[in-house]
Every structure is written in structure tokens, then in C-alpha cells.
Design a protein around this motif. Structure first.
Motif, mmCIF file in Angstrom:
data_model
loop_
_atom_site.group_PDB
_atom_site.id
_atom_site.type_symbol
_atom_site.label_atom_id
_atom_site.label_comp_id
_atom_site.label_asym_id
_atom_site.label_seq_id
_atom_site.Cartn_x
_atom_site.Cartn_y
_atom_site.Cartn_z
ATOM 1 N N ALA A 56 46.510 21.871 47.062
ATOM 2 C CA ALA A 56 46.065 21.110 45.864
ATOM 3 C C ALA A 56 46.544 19.837 45.943
ATOM 4 C CB ALA A 56 46.254 21.945 44.486
ATOM 5 N N SER A 57 45.649 18.717 45.116
ATOM 6 C CA SER A 57 46.093 17.492 45.073
ATOM 7 C C SER A 57 47.019 17.486 43.816
ATOM 8 C CB SER A 57 45.052 16.666 45.077
ATOM 9 O OG SER A 57 44.352 16.740 43.707
ATOM 10 N N THR B 9 45.221 29.018 39.648
ATOM 11 C CA THR B 9 46.042 30.198 39.868
ATOM 12 C C THR B 9 47.088 29.658 40.996
ATOM 13 O OG1 THR B 9 44.394 31.750 39.210
ATOM 14 C CG2 THR B 9 46.009 32.468 40.684
ATOM 15 N N ARG B 10 46.616 29.021 42.170
ATOM 16 C CA ARG B 10 47.522 28.836 43.096
ATOM 17 C C ARG B 10 48.649 27.708 42.643
ATOM 18 N NH1 ARG B 10 42.521 27.204 45.736
ATOM 19 N NH2 ARG B 10 43.281 25.283 46.084
ATOM 20 N N ILE B 11 48.216 26.865 41.765
ATOM 21 C CA ILE B 11 49.253 25.960 41.556
ATOM 22 C C ILE B 11 50.328 26.592 40.557
ATOM 23 C CG2 ILE B 11 49.585 24.430 39.660
ATOM 24 C CD1 ILE B 11 46.945 23.064 40.415
ATOM 25 N N LEU B 12 49.915 27.670 39.649
ATOM 26 C CA LEU B 12 50.971 28.459 38.867
ATOM 27 C C LEU B 12 51.691 29.255 39.991
ATOM 28 C CD1 LEU B 12 48.758 29.933 35.753
ATOM 29 C CD2 LEU B 12 50.984 28.489 35.760
ATOM 30 N N TYR C 147 45.269 19.881 34.991
ATOM 31 C CA TYR C 147 45.599 21.231 34.261
ATOM 32 C C TYR C 147 46.699 21.055 33.438
ATOM 33 C CZ TYR C 147 42.402 23.453 37.526
ATOM 34 O OH TYR C 147 41.239 23.948 38.480
ATOM 35 N N TYR C 148 47.838 20.323 33.799
ATOM 36 C CA TYR C 148 49.038 20.018 33.105
ATOM 37 C C TYR C 148 49.275 18.529 33.089
ATOM 38 C CZ TYR C 148 48.759 25.051 34.502
ATOM 39 O OH TYR C 148 48.324 26.267 34.794
ATOM 40 N N SER C 149 49.557 18.276 31.818
ATOM 41 C CA SER C 149 49.968 17.083 31.550
ATOM 42 C C SER C 149 51.207 16.231 32.068
ATOM 43 C CB SER C 149 50.014 16.544 29.992
ATOM 44 O OG SER C 149 51.046 17.424 29.495
#
Length: 208
Positions: free
Chosen positions: A39-40, A10-13, A47-49
């Protein structure tokens, strides 16, 4: 876990939404997104390619929010236009993401495209019902009318003078006036022919 309690994805999004809206797909940087999300980069790529997959995920998320926020109800097209205007003002990043997607991707937006096509088809169906109820001029092709109303509602977000004068941020004092003008324009646009004639006559009698 971050202090805000949000999970890493969620933080990444959330960080990606800000980054992509500001810089687009080409200009966005994964390291900035990861840093902003606490996040690293390795966690992000779990999560995402790649960056494009993350971009399309953000685009879909934005469009789903839009599709649930601005819906035609009670055959009220002017109110619908007002809701579209409100969303555009409050979520200018959503419009920017659509612009970036149009400029920087090959048009393969699925499932983001499916979200918007489904939304459009549902609003077109509702416009037909409003026409059948005598609330909207039946001479309009519903799909064409939907496009015109969206254009009216978002006009100031794309009008060059307004964008350049305020750096893309709407002038707070102008927002209520612009919203009223959107509603007034759509009222005239959709009014059935008989009602439009009556309104013109009434305006003429007042001026005389």
C-alpha cells in the motif's frame, strides 16, 4: 487488491502488527509498513492520522484477541493458567506490544485499556465464583490472585536467562515441561487450605 484477497486496511494492520512488535513505536517505520502491506503511505494515512494512532489500533486488536482466547471457565484456575501460557507462547508479539506500550506511551491507551480492564474485571468475577464453589482458596484477594497467575503463566517469556538463551523464541522441547510446571504451580497456589494439607500429607506418605 492484493493476491491474498485482503483489503488495504487489513493488510496495513497485519503489517503494522509485525513492525510494531519488532521495533516498538519509536523504531517502527511507516514506509516499511506500507511496503509490506503493498500500500502507499498516502493510503495508510487515509486510515490513520499518525503512527501512534496506528500503534494503538494494533494494541487494541491484540488485546481483543487475547481477551477472547484465554478465559476462566468451569472454575478451573489451572486450566486458565495453561490457556494464558499457550497464548503467550503462540502470540509473543502481544506481550511485546504491551511492553512497548508501557515504555513508549503516556498511558492513554483508550480504548485498549478499556478492553483489558473489562477483561480483568470479568476474570476477577469468575475467580470469586470459583472461591464460592470451593475450588479456589477464599483467602486470596481475587484481583491479586489474577495478577499472580498472569505472572506465573508468562514467567518464561520475561525470565532473562530464557530470553537471552533463545533470542526471545521459546525452546520447543521445553514448552510442554514449562506448561506442566505452570499448571502445577497454580494448582498449589489456589488449592483451598484443607486440600493443600491433604496433598502435603499424601506426598509425605509416598516419600516415606
Amino acid at each position: 487488491m492484493a493476491r491474498d484477497g485482503a483489503d488495504p486496511q487489513t493488510r496495513i494492520l497485519n503489517a503494522a502488527r509485525t513492525e510494531f512488535a519488532a521495533y516498538g513505536l519509536a523504531g517502527a517505520r511507516i514506509d516499511r509498513i506500507a511496503k509490506s502491506a503493498s500500500a502507499s503511505k498516502e493510503r495508510l494515512y487515509a486510515y490513520y492520522s499518525d503512527k501512534e494512532q496506528l500503534f494503538l489500533e494494533v494494541l487494541e486488536l491484540n488485546l481483543r484477541e487475547f481477551a477472547s482466547d484465554a478465559v476462566l471457565t468451569d472454575h478451573d484456575m489451572p486450566a486458565f493458567a495453561g490457556a494464558l501460557f499457550d497464548h503467550a507462547v503462540q502470540h509473543g508479539d502481544h506481550l511485546r506490544m504491551i511492553d512497548w506500550a508501557r515504555l513508549e506511551t503516556d498511558g492513554t491507551w483508550l480504548p485498549a485499556l478499556e478492553v483489558m480492564l473489562g477483561y480483568r474485571d470479568e476474570q476477577v468475577r469468575r475467580i470469586r465464583l470459583a472461591q464460592a464453589a470451593g475450588r479456589v482458596d477464599a483467602a486470596w484477594d481475587p484481583a491479586q490472585l489474577m495478577t499472580l497467575i498472569f505472572g506465573v503463566a508468562t514467567a518464561w517469556m520475561h525470565e532473562p536467562g530464557a530470553v537471552l538463551a533463545y533470542g526471545g523464541t521459546p525452546d520447543p522441547a521445553a514448552i510442554p515441561v514449562r506448561r506442566a510446571n505452570v499448571i502445577r504451580a497454580v494448582e498449589r497456589l489456589v488449592a483451598p487450605a484443607a486440600l493443600a494439607v491433604d496433598a502435603t500429607r499424601a506426598a509425605a506418605s509416598v516419600s516415606n
